[in-house]
Write a protein that holds these residues in place. Structure first.
Motif, PDB file in Angstrom:
ATOM      1  N   GLN A 113       0.829  -1.203   0.000  1.00  0.00           N
ATOM      2  CA  GLN A 113       0.000   0.000   0.000  1.00  0.00           C
ATOM      3  C   GLN A 113       0.864   1.255   0.000  1.00  0.00           C
ATOM      4  O   GLN A 113       0.607   2.208  -0.745  1.00  0.00           O
ATOM      5  N   LEU A 114       1.891   1.256   0.857  1.00  0.00           N
ATOM      6  CA  LEU A 114       2.788   2.413   0.934  1.00  0.00           C
ATOM      7  C   LEU A 114       3.531   2.624  -0.383  1.00  0.00           C
ATOM      8  O   LEU A 114       3.724   3.754  -0.824  1.00  0.00           O
ATOM      9  N   SER A 115       3.925   1.520  -1.012  1.00  0.00           N
ATOM     10  CA  SER A 115       4.620   1.621  -2.304  1.00  0.00           C
ATOM     11  C   SER A 115       3.720   2.259  -3.358  1.00  0.00           C
ATOM     12  O   SER A 115       4.149   3.127  -4.122  1.00  0.00           O
ATOM     13  N   LEU A 116       2.467   1.838  -3.386  1.00  0.00           N
ATOM     14  CA  LEU A 116       1.516   2.406  -4.338  1.00  0.00           C
ATOM     15  C   LEU A 116       1.300   3.894  -4.070  1.00  0.00           C
ATOM     16  O   LEU A 116       1.225   4.708  -5.006  1.00  0.00           O
ATOM     17  N   LEU A 117       1.221   4.264  -2.794  1.00  0.00           N
ATOM     18  CA  LEU A 117       1.003   5.666  -2.442  1.00  0.00           C
ATOM     19  C   LEU A 117       2.200   6.532  -2.834  1.00  0.00           C
ATOM     20  O   LEU A 117       2.040   7.643  -3.345  1.00  0.00           O
ATOM     21  N   VAL A 118       3.411   5.996  -2.602  1.00  0.00           N
ATOM     22  CA  VAL A 118       4.621   6.731  -2.980  1.00  0.00           C
ATOM     23  C   VAL A 118       4.651   6.990  -4.483  1.00  0.00           C
ATOM     24  O   VAL A 118       4.942   8.101  -4.935  1.00  0.00           O
ATOM     25  N   VAL A 119       4.313   5.960  -5.266  1.00  0.00           N
ATOM     26  CA  VAL A 119       4.288   6.121  -6.722  1.00  0.00           C
ATOM     27  C   VAL A 119       3.180   7.087  -7.126  1.00  0.00           C
ATOM     28  O   VAL A 119       3.383   7.987  -7.951  1.00  0.00           O
ATOM     29  N   GLY A 120       2.004   6.924  -6.534  1.00  0.00           N
ATOM     30  CA  GLY A 120       0.883   7.780  -6.878  1.00  0.00           C
ATOM     31  C   GLY A 120       1.147   9.245  -6.600  1.00  0.00           C
ATOM     32  O   GLY A 120       0.681  10.124  -7.336  1.00  0.00           O
ATOM     33  N   LEU A 121       1.909   9.532  -5.547  1.00  0.00           N
ATOM     34  CA  LEU A 121       2.227  10.912  -5.173  1.00  0.00           C
ATOM     35  C   LEU A 121       3.473  11.444  -5.881  1.00  0.00           C
ATOM     36  O   LEU A 121       3.934  12.546  -5.574  1.00  0.00           O
ATOM     37  N   ASN A 122       4.014  10.660  -6.793  1.00  0.00           N
ATOM     38  CA  ASN A 122       5.239  11.072  -7.494  1.00  0.00           C
ATOM     39  C   ASN A 122       6.384  11.344  -6.524  1.00  0.00           C
ATOM     40  O   ASN A 122       7.180  12.276  -6.716  1.00  0.00           O
ATOM     41  N   ALA A 123       6.454  10.550  -5.469  1.00  0.00           N
ATOM     42  CA  ALA A 123       7.488  10.756  -4.453  1.00  0.00           C
ATOM     43  C   ALA A 123       8.614   9.731  -4.561  1.00  0.00           C
ATOM     44  O   ALA A 123       9.425   9.603  -3.651  1.00  0.00           O
ATOM     45  N   THR A 124       8.681   9.021  -5.681  1.00  0.00           N
ATOM     46  CA  THR A 124       9.672   7.954  -5.834  1.00  0.00           C
ATOM     47  C   THR A 124      11.102   8.474  -5.760  1.00  0.00           C
ATOM     48  O   THR A 124      11.962   7.876  -5.098  1.00  0.00           O
ATOM     49  N   GLU A 125      11.364   9.600  -6.428  1.00  0.00           N
ATOM     50  CA  GLU A 125      12.728  10.133  -6.444  1.00  0.00           C
ATOM     51  C   GLU A 125      13.166  10.580  -5.053  1.00  0.00           C
ATOM     52  O   GLU A 125      14.314  10.360  -4.658  1.00  0.00           O
ATOM     53  N   GLU A 126      12.264  11.228  -4.317  1.00  0.00           N
ATOM     54  CA  GLU A 126      12.588  11.654  -2.953  1.00  0.00           C
ATOM     55  C   GLU A 126      12.922  10.449  -2.080  1.00  0.00           C
ATOM     56  O   GLU A 126      13.854  10.492  -1.270  1.00  0.00           O
ATOM     57  N   LEU A 127      12.159   9.368  -2.255  1.00  0.00           N
ATOM     58  CA  LEU A 127      12.406   8.168  -1.461  1.00  0.00           C
ATOM     59  C   LEU A 127      13.745   7.543  -1.830  1.00  0.00           C
ATOM     60  O   LEU A 127      14.488   7.077  -0.957  1.00  0.00           O
ATOM     61  N   LYS A 128      14.077   7.539  -3.119  1.00  0.00           N
ATOM     62  CA  LYS A 128      15.352   6.994  -3.566  1.00  0.00           C
ATOM     63  C   LYS A 128      16.517   7.789  -2.981  1.00  0.00           C
ATOM     64  O   LYS A 128      17.534   7.220  -2.568  1.00  0.00           O
ATOM     65  N   GLU A 129      16.372   9.120  -2.940  1.00  0.00           N
ATOM     66  CA  GLU A 129      17.427   9.964  -2.382  1.00  0.00           C
ATOM     67  C   GLU A 129      17.657   9.643  -0.911  1.00  0.00           C
ATOM     68  O   GLU A 129      18.798   9.575  -0.448  1.00  0.00           O
ATOM     69  N   MET A 130      16.572   9.430  -0.176  1.00  0.00           N
ATOM     70  CA  MET A 130      16.713   9.068   1.242  1.00  0.00           C
ATOM     71  C   MET A 130      17.368   7.702   1.383  1.00  0.00           C
ATOM     72  O   MET A 130      18.242   7.500   2.238  1.00  0.00           O
TER      73      MET A 130
END
Length: 260
Positions: A64-81
């Motif tokens: 669920q969290l993975s889907l939300l991260v993708v849906g919010l276009n937050a993938t790059e921010e997560l990768k940086e962290m």
């Protein structure tokens, strides 16, 4: 860098726990805002059938969290962290910011209702972890894997719409076919929602135990557990009796939970 408690330093553990009240309040505020939203606002946020989000509880919380991260276009921010020298420190730093840099234009493959549903499921899952030390998704999995009706009624207390999950509907159908009156008596009670007294005042301790569980720390002595929860994190104060005895019971119960 020395990492106590495995992936988190003791200071980072304390800092993470310190954010729980504000995070909890944020989710409660969002929950309240949705409950008080107008019909027009809800129609804009959840076009079509509102209850379709309940199927998300059949998925693991991580999915669920993975889907939300993708849906919010937050993938790059997560990768940086994730690729930073200290990912835990980067995560904690992000909690200090009001704007974490999420692109609210959303991913092109996601509709507004998809992200709204995922966000609401996260709110209810957080509430469940505050109360039971595990998400609604974990409770539904326990019903699916172990036919655990205690978990079934806890899930419904946390979100009445979870009754629409195929796993729970299957149990309900069996109860109907067998005229299981005890089941429907408990169901009626569960539909009243969570008790305000249930696990009152233990939110931060429940999260701390959950984090320990997810880090695989399941062998703390009673003395070490008391020092961590009472002295270091200050998330537990025994209302009566022996703190170590009460903490041991909570710790043992948390270790028996297999999924977050």
């Amino acid at each position: 860098m020395h990492k106590e408690y495995k992936k988190l330093t003791a200071a980072q553990f304390r800092e993470l726990i310190s954010h729980i009240p504000s995070i909890t309040q944020m989710f409660l505020d969002l929950d309240r805002q949705l409950a008080n939203a107008s019909k027009e606002q809800l129609a804009n946020l959840f076009p079509g059938e509102h209850g379709l989000y309940c199927y998300l509880y059949e998925l693991p919380l991580v999915s669920q969290l993975s889907l939300l991260v993708v849906g919010l276009n937050a993938t790059e921010e997560l990768k940086e962290m994730a690729t930073s020298p200290d990912p835990q420190a980067a995560l904690l730093a992000s909690l200090e910011k009001e704007d974490i840099g999420v692109d609210l234009s959303l991913h092109p493959d996601f509709e507004k209702a998809d992200v709204a549903g995922l966000s609401y499921v996260l709110i209810r899952n957080m509430r469940s972890m505050m109360t039971y030390g595990r998400s609604i998704s974990s409770l539904v999995q326990d019903v699916r894997d172990n036919n655990n009706y205690d978990s079934l009624f806890k899930a419904i207390r946390m979100d009445r719409s979870s009754i629409g999950c195929p796993t729970i509907m299957n149990a309900l159908a069996k109860a109907q076919i067998t005229s299981n009156k005890a089941f429907f008596t408990r169901l009626r009670s569960a539909l009243s929602g969570p008790s305000k007294k249930e696990w009152a005042g233990l939110d931060q301790m429940r999260y701390a135990l959950l984090i320990l569980r997810e880090l695989g720390i399941d062998d703390l002595s009673e003395a070490a557990l008391e020092e961590l929860m009472v002295e270091e994190l200050k998330v537990y104060r025994a209302p009566k009796g022996d703190a170590r005895k009460n903490l041991r019971a909570h710790y043992r119960q948390s270790r028996n939970i297999k999924t977050i």
